[in-house]
Motif scaffolding. Structure first.
Motif, PDB file in Angstrom:
ATOM      1  N   GLY A  60       4.757  -4.184  -6.709  1.00 57.43           N
ATOM      2  CA  GLY A  60       3.724  -5.058  -7.268  1.00 57.43           C
ATOM      3  C   GLY A  60       3.329  -6.165  -6.313  1.00 57.43           C
ATOM      4  O   GLY A  60       2.144  -6.451  -6.131  1.00 57.43           O
ATOM      5  N   THR A  61       4.328  -6.794  -5.697  1.00 55.92           N
ATOM      6  CA  THR A  61       4.030  -7.868  -4.762  1.00 55.92           C
ATOM      7  C   THR A  61       3.309  -7.334  -3.528  1.00 55.92           C
ATOM      8  O   THR A  61       2.364  -7.963  -3.029  1.00 55.92           O
ATOM      9  CB  THR A  61       5.327  -8.598  -4.351  1.00 55.92           C
ATOM     10  N   ALA A  62       3.730  -6.185  -3.033  1.00 62.41           N
ATOM     11  CA  ALA A  62       3.061  -5.596  -1.867  1.00 62.41           C
ATOM     12  C   ALA A  62       1.606  -5.257  -2.187  1.00 62.41           C
ATOM     13  O   ALA A  62       0.706  -5.492  -1.371  1.00 62.41           O
ATOM     14  CB  ALA A  62       3.802  -4.354  -1.409  1.00 62.41           C
TER      15      ALA A  62
ATOM     16  N   TYR B 281      -9.650 -10.353   5.051  1.00 59.58           N
ATOM     17  CA  TYR B 281     -10.106  -9.759   6.314  1.00 59.58           C
ATOM     18  C   TYR B 281     -11.447  -9.058   6.138  1.00 59.58           C
ATOM     19  O   TYR B 281     -12.223  -8.956   7.065  1.00 59.58           O
ATOM     20  CB  TYR B 281      -9.070  -8.778   6.857  1.00 59.58           C
ATOM     21  N   GLY B 282     -11.737  -8.608   4.934  1.00 57.95           N
ATOM     22  CA  GLY B 282     -13.032  -7.982   4.669  1.00 57.95           C
ATOM     23  C   GLY B 282     -14.162  -8.979   4.701  1.00 57.95           C
ATOM     24  O   GLY B 282     -15.301  -8.659   5.003  1.00 57.95           O
ATOM     25  N   ASP B 283     -13.883 -10.255   4.374  1.00 58.41           N
ATOM     26  CA  ASP B 283     -14.905 -11.297   4.384  1.00 58.41           C
ATOM     27  C   ASP B 283     -15.322 -11.694   5.791  1.00 58.41           C
ATOM     28  O   ASP B 283     -16.342 -12.331   5.967  1.00 58.41           O
ATOM     29  CB  ASP B 283     -14.411 -12.547   3.645  1.00 58.41           C
ATOM     30  N   ARG B 284     -14.540 -11.360   6.794  1.00 56.52           N
ATOM     31  CA  ARG B 284     -14.821 -11.796   8.157  1.00 56.52           C
ATOM     32  C   ARG B 284     -15.933 -11.005   8.839  1.00 56.52           C
ATOM     33  O   ARG B 284     -16.382 -11.353   9.897  1.00 56.52           O
ATOM     34  CB  ARG B 284     -13.559 -11.685   9.010  1.00 56.52           C
ATOM     35  N   ARG B 285     -16.355  -9.913   8.264  1.00 59.57           N
ATOM     36  CA  ARG B 285     -17.377  -9.097   8.906  1.00 59.57           C
ATOM     37  C   ARG B 285     -18.695  -9.761   8.994  1.00 59.57           C
ATOM     38  O   ARG B 285     -19.176 -10.565   8.458  1.00 59.57           O
ATOM     39  CB  ARG B 285     -17.538  -7.777   8.164  1.00 59.57           C
TER      40      ARG B 285
ATOM     41  N   PHE C 184      -5.028  -9.291  -1.474  1.00 61.05           N
ATOM     42  CA  PHE C 184      -5.480 -10.586  -0.980  1.00 61.05           C
ATOM     43  C   PHE C 184      -5.827 -10.519   0.501  1.00 61.05           C
ATOM     44  O   PHE C 184      -6.841 -11.047   0.937  1.00 61.05           O
ATOM     45  CB  PHE C 184      -4.420 -11.672  -1.217  1.00 61.05           C
ATOM     46  N   LEU C 185      -4.955  -9.882   1.283  1.00 57.63           N
ATOM     47  CA  LEU C 185      -5.229  -9.790   2.720  1.00 57.63           C
ATOM     48  C   LEU C 185      -6.445  -8.917   2.998  1.00 57.63           C
ATOM     49  O   LEU C 185      -7.250  -9.232   3.878  1.00 57.63           O
ATOM     50  CB  LEU C 185      -4.006  -9.247   3.465  1.00 57.63           C
ATOM     51  N   GLY C 186      -6.581  -7.827   2.267  1.00 58.22           N
ATOM     52  CA  GLY C 186      -7.748  -6.971   2.452  1.00 58.22           C
ATOM     53  C   GLY C 186      -9.037  -7.700   2.140  1.00 58.22           C
ATOM     54  O   GLY C 186     -10.041  -7.552   2.832  1.00 58.22           O
ATOM     55  N   LYS C 187      -9.028  -8.528   1.106  1.00 64.09           N
ATOM     56  CA  LYS C 187     -10.213  -9.305   0.738  1.00 64.09           C
ATOM     57  C   LYS C 187     -10.527 -10.336   1.811  1.00 64.09           C
ATOM     58  O   LYS C 187     -11.672 -10.508   2.203  1.00 64.09           O
ATOM     59  CB  LYS C 187      -9.959  -9.993  -0.602  1.00 64.09           C
TER      60      LYS C 187
ATOM     61  N   LEU D 274      -3.582 -17.862  -9.206  1.00 66.05           N
ATOM     62  CA  LEU D 274      -3.417 -16.666 -10.021  1.00 66.05           C
ATOM     63  C   LEU D 274      -2.504 -15.652  -9.329  1.00 66.05           C
ATOM     64  O   LEU D 274      -1.632 -15.040  -9.966  1.00 66.05           O
ATOM     65  CB  LEU D 274      -4.780 -16.046 -10.306  1.00 66.05           C
ATOM     66  N   GLY D 275      -2.672 -15.503  -8.028  1.00 64.89           N
ATOM     67  CA  GLY D 275      -1.803 -14.600  -7.264  1.00 64.89           C
ATOM     68  C   GLY D 275      -0.357 -15.069  -7.268  1.00 64.89           C
ATOM     69  O   GLY D 275       0.572 -14.271  -7.442  1.00 64.89           O
ATOM     70  N   ALA D 276      -0.157 -16.380  -7.093  1.00 60.48           N
ATOM     71  CA  ALA D 276       1.202 -16.920  -7.116  1.00 60.48           C
ATOM     72  C   ALA D 276       1.823 -16.747  -8.503  1.00 60.48           C
ATOM     73  O   ALA D 276       3.016 -16.417  -8.625  1.00 60.48           O
ATOM     74  CB  ALA D 276       1.183 -18.394  -6.724  1.00 60.48           C
ATOM     75  N   GLY D 277       1.029 -16.947  -9.554  1.00 59.06           N
ATOM     76  CA  GLY D 277       1.532 -16.735 -10.907  1.00 59.06           C
ATOM     77  C   GLY D 277       1.913 -15.287 -11.158  1.00 59.06           C
ATOM     78  O   GLY D 277       2.896 -14.996 -11.852  1.00 59.06           O
ATOM     79  N   THR D 278       1.161 -14.369 -10.583  1.00 60.71           N
ATOM     80  CA  THR D 278       1.485 -12.948 -10.732  1.00 60.71           C
ATOM     81  C   THR D 278       2.789 -12.612 -10.035  1.00 60.71           C
ATOM     82  O   THR D 278       3.611 -11.837 -10.557  1.00 60.71           O
ATOM     83  CB  THR D 278       0.332 -12.094 -10.179  1.00 60.71           C
ATOM     84  N   VAL D 279       3.017 -13.188  -8.862  1.00 60.97           N
ATOM     85  CA  VAL D 279       4.293 -12.962  -8.158  1.00 60.97           C
ATOM     86  C   VAL D 279       5.451 -13.516  -8.985  1.00 60.97           C
ATOM     87  O   VAL D 279       6.507 -12.880  -9.090  1.00 60.97           O
ATOM     88  CB  VAL D 279       4.254 -13.588  -6.741  1.00 60.97           C
ATOM     89  N   VAL D 280       5.257 -14.673  -9.607  1.00 63.85           N
ATOM     90  CA  VAL D 280       6.298 -15.238 -10.470  1.00 63.85           C
ATOM     91  C   VAL D 280       6.561 -14.305 -11.653  1.00 63.85           C
ATOM     92  O   VAL D 280       7.728 -14.076 -12.045  1.00 63.85           O
ATOM     93  CB  VAL D 280       5.903 -16.658 -10.952  1.00 63.85           C
ATOM     94  N   ALA D 281       5.512 -13.728 -12.210  1.00 57.73           N
ATOM     95  CA  ALA D 281       5.694 -12.775 -13.313  1.00 57.73           C
ATOM     96  C   ALA D 281       6.449 -11.530 -12.843  1.00 57.73           C
ATOM     97  O   ALA D 281       7.315 -11.014 -13.564  1.00 57.73           O
ATOM     98  CB  ALA D 281       4.339 -12.381 -13.898  1.00 57.73           C
ATOM     99  N   TYR D 282       6.148 -11.044 -11.642  1.00 56.42           N
ATOM    100  CA  TYR D 282       6.885  -9.901 -11.094  1.00 56.42           C
ATOM    101  C   TYR D 282       8.368 -10.245 -10.920  1.00 56.42           C
ATOM    102  O   TYR D 282       9.250  -9.438 -11.221  1.00 56.42           O
ATOM    103  CB  TYR D 282       6.314  -9.464  -9.744  1.00 56.42           C
ATOM    104  N   ILE D 283       8.651 -11.454 -10.448  1.00 56.97           N
ATOM    105  CA  ILE D 283      10.048 -11.875 -10.276  1.00 56.97           C
ATOM    106  C   ILE D 283      10.737 -11.952 -11.640  1.00 56.97           C
ATOM    107  O   ILE D 283      11.887 -11.521 -11.789  1.00 56.97           O
ATOM    108  CB  ILE D 283      10.110 -13.219  -9.527  1.00 56.97           C
TER     109      ILE D 283
END
Length: 120
Positions: A103-105, A116-120, A111-114, A72-81
């Motif tokens: 949008g990509t940032a 790294y947040g799971d590692r706690r 994704f990165l926040g999620k 889904l994230g990759a599809g969103t980046v394709v939509a942004y492009i």
């Protein structure tokens, strides 16, 4: 504390000669459980097998959801492009770059926040 190790320093606790339930060997525990209620050990083994099967299924579900999220994230980046190229084709390169970059940032940050947040 006293030198005598057979004394129990805590009042109200069982004497040291009494073996706590957790210190007994599994075979001894199984014999006692079977004496109290026949079929207990078989029931426990069945429940352990069901728990393991459930955990395996949940691991597969978790893996599938992670893969779906990545797709889904990759599809969103394709939509942004795609939107950015549309803006570029209509002589609005600045707006297209802002949409693609911002949008990509934001998506990558989420994704990165999620993760790294799971590692706690």
């Amino acid at each position: 504390m006293s030198e005598n190790t057979s004394e129990n320093p805590v009042s109200g606790s069982p004497p040291e000669s009494a073996v706590p339930w957790g210190d007994r060997l599994p075979v001894e525990q199984a014999k006692e459980w079977e004496a109290v209620r026949p079929g207990t050990v078989e029931w426990m083994l069945t429940e352990l097998q069901r728990e393991r099967a459930h955990r395996r299924r949940m691991d597969w579900v978790h893996t599938g959801l992670q893969a779906f999220g990545s797709l889904l994230g990759a599809g969103t980046v394709v939509a942004y492009i795609w939107v950015a190229t549309y803006f570029l084709a209509h002589d609005a390169a600045t707006q297209g770059a802002a949409i693609l970059g911002g949008g990509t940032a934001a998506l990558v940050g989420g994704f990165l926040g999620k993760r790294y947040g799971d590692r706690r």
